[in-house]
Design a protein around this motif. Structure first.
Motif, short mmCIF file in Angstrom:
data_model
loop_
_atom_site.label_atom_id
_atom_site.label_comp_id
_atom_site.label_asym_id
_atom_site.label_seq_id
_atom_site.Cartn_x
_atom_site.Cartn_y
_atom_site.Cartn_z
N UNK A 90 0.81 -1.23 0.00
CA UNK A 90 0.00 0.00 0.00
C UNK A 90 0.83 1.28 0.00
N UNK A 91 2.04 1.23 0.56
CA UNK A 91 2.86 2.44 0.69
C UNK A 91 4.22 2.18 0.05
N UNK A 92 4.65 3.10 -0.80
CA UNK A 92 5.96 3.00 -1.45
C UNK A 92 6.69 4.33 -1.29
N UNK A 93 8.02 4.29 -1.38
CA UNK A 93 8.81 5.51 -1.18
C UNK A 93 9.92 5.60 -2.21
N UNK A 94 10.09 6.80 -2.74
CA UNK A 94 11.23 7.13 -3.59
C UNK A 94 12.27 7.80 -2.70
N UNK A 95 13.41 7.13 -2.47
CA UNK A 95 14.40 7.64 -1.53
C UNK A 95 15.27 8.71 -2.19
N UNK A 96 15.83 9.55 -1.34
CA UNK A 96 16.65 10.67 -1.82
C UNK A 96 18.01 10.20 -2.33
N UNK A 97 18.50 9.07 -1.83
CA UNK A 97 19.80 8.53 -2.24
C UNK A 97 19.56 7.27 -3.06
N UNK A 98 19.30 7.41 -4.37
CA UNK A 98 18.90 6.25 -5.17
C UNK A 98 19.96 5.17 -5.28
N UNK A 99 21.22 5.55 -5.55
CA UNK A 99 22.26 4.54 -5.74
C UNK A 99 22.52 3.77 -4.45
#
Length: 336
Positions: A90-99
């Motif tokens: 239900x919940x997903x996140x795009x993190x600030x530090x992708x690599x």
């Protein structure tokens, strides 16, 4: 009923200098289908709030909260397995530090496919081909020109901008009800930034995905968000409907941030000095008592040594002992 309802969330960090309060009595309400922006400088605590919602605290965190509800469920009562299942669906996140958030030992394609839900209408031997096709479609939607080649690549073989696009594809592939986007367009060219925001807007409008958008770019948030919450040094300064907050800011800090917006009506605005607050944001080890904006606030008085309460007024929230009156905003707009 709100989709996400948080009341009086505080986060304390154990540091070599002692325990510091990085977030202090933060409240947040997110309604279904809403795009809610979190505005603030770096270090204001927005990413800490996002990680607390996701249930991935740091080893030195101490979290206290009066209420943390998700769609009527109390997140505090869920065990670790139930919390992981919720965050995976239900919940997903795009993190600030992708690599740093991708597994360097696994291909990009396998990581996207892992996040995708199973299609109940297909047989088990059809799942692999179906998921690969959908994964390539998501990579194409986020701006990857050769998704088939990138599927076989590893995170350390691609650029930071491509890692960011992969992170967005992983978050969206699971079709979440809430997407937390922490600076989602960092390290991207302007054309790709616009493409990503159009994709997020489409997900919100067509599929009803609620979005919690974290950024320090006030112009971006005022353009895309239904509501805004303004942070400063771990405290909420003001929150409300975006259009109302822009037209009549109640907190001095919000008012100063809005002065950063370009004034297209003034042809000489690009030559004028940009307004700014005196001083700088305090370090966590040296936080002022009371309102943390106090030492820099142009409206500060001796009462500001006591922390102001978050006052609710006509769908607006403001934490200030001396909020800006509506007639003051009206006068300023007339004068300008």
């Amino acid at each position: 009923m709100p989709l996400l309802d948080i009341r009086n969330l505080s986060i304390e960090l154990d540091t070599p200098h002692g325990r510091v309060k990085a977030l202090e009595k933060v409240s947040l309400t997110l309604n279904p289908g809403e795009v809610h922006g979190l505005l603030g400088e770096s270090g204001s605590g927005r990413s800490l709030l996002a990680r607390a919602i996701m249930g991935i605290p740091g080893h030195n965190w101490t979290i206290t909260v009066d209420r943390m509800m998700w769609d009527g469920k109390n997140l505090l009562e869920l065990d670790s397995k139930e919390r992981r299942a919720l965050m995976g669906s239900d919940i997903a996140m795009i993190f600030q530090d992708p690599s740093g958030s991708l597994d360097p030992a696994r291909s990009v394609g396998s990581q996207i496919i892992e996040a995708m839900p199973r299609n109940a209408e297909l047989k088990f031997w059809q799942q692999k081909k179906y998921k690969r096709q959908i994964a390539e479609q998501w990579l194409h939607k986020v701006g990857i020109k050769n998704p088939d080649d990138l599927m076989e690549a590893y995170p350390w073989e691609i650029s930071e901008g491509e890692c960011q696009k992969v992170m967005i594809a992983i978050a969206l592939a699971n079709k979440p009800r809430l997407l937390i986007a922490d600076e989602p367009t960092t390290s991207m060219e302007l054309s790709t930034q616009a493409q990503i925001f159009r994709l997020l807007a489409k997900l919100n409008q067509v599929h009803g995905v609620s979005i919690l958008l974290i950024s320090h770019e006030i112009e971006t948030l005022t353009h895309w968000c239904d509501r805004l919450t303004v942070f400063y040094s771990g405290q909420v300064m003001e929150s409300g409907v975006t259009s109302e907050l822009i037209n009549s800011p109640r907190h001095p800090y919000t008012r100063i941030l809005l002065e950063y917006l370009p004034n297209e009506a003034n042809p000489h605005a690009h030559k004028a000095f940009m307004p700014s607050l005196q001083g700088s944001a305090p370090a966590l080890q040296h936080l002022p008592i009371g309102c943390r904006l106090g030492p820099r606030c142009p409206s500060a008085r001796k009462q500001c040594v006591a922390q102001p309460l978050l006052i609710h007024e006509k769908d607006r929230y403001c934490a200030c002992h001396f909020p800006i009156r509506y007639d003051e905003n009206k006068h300023d707009h007339t004068a300008s």
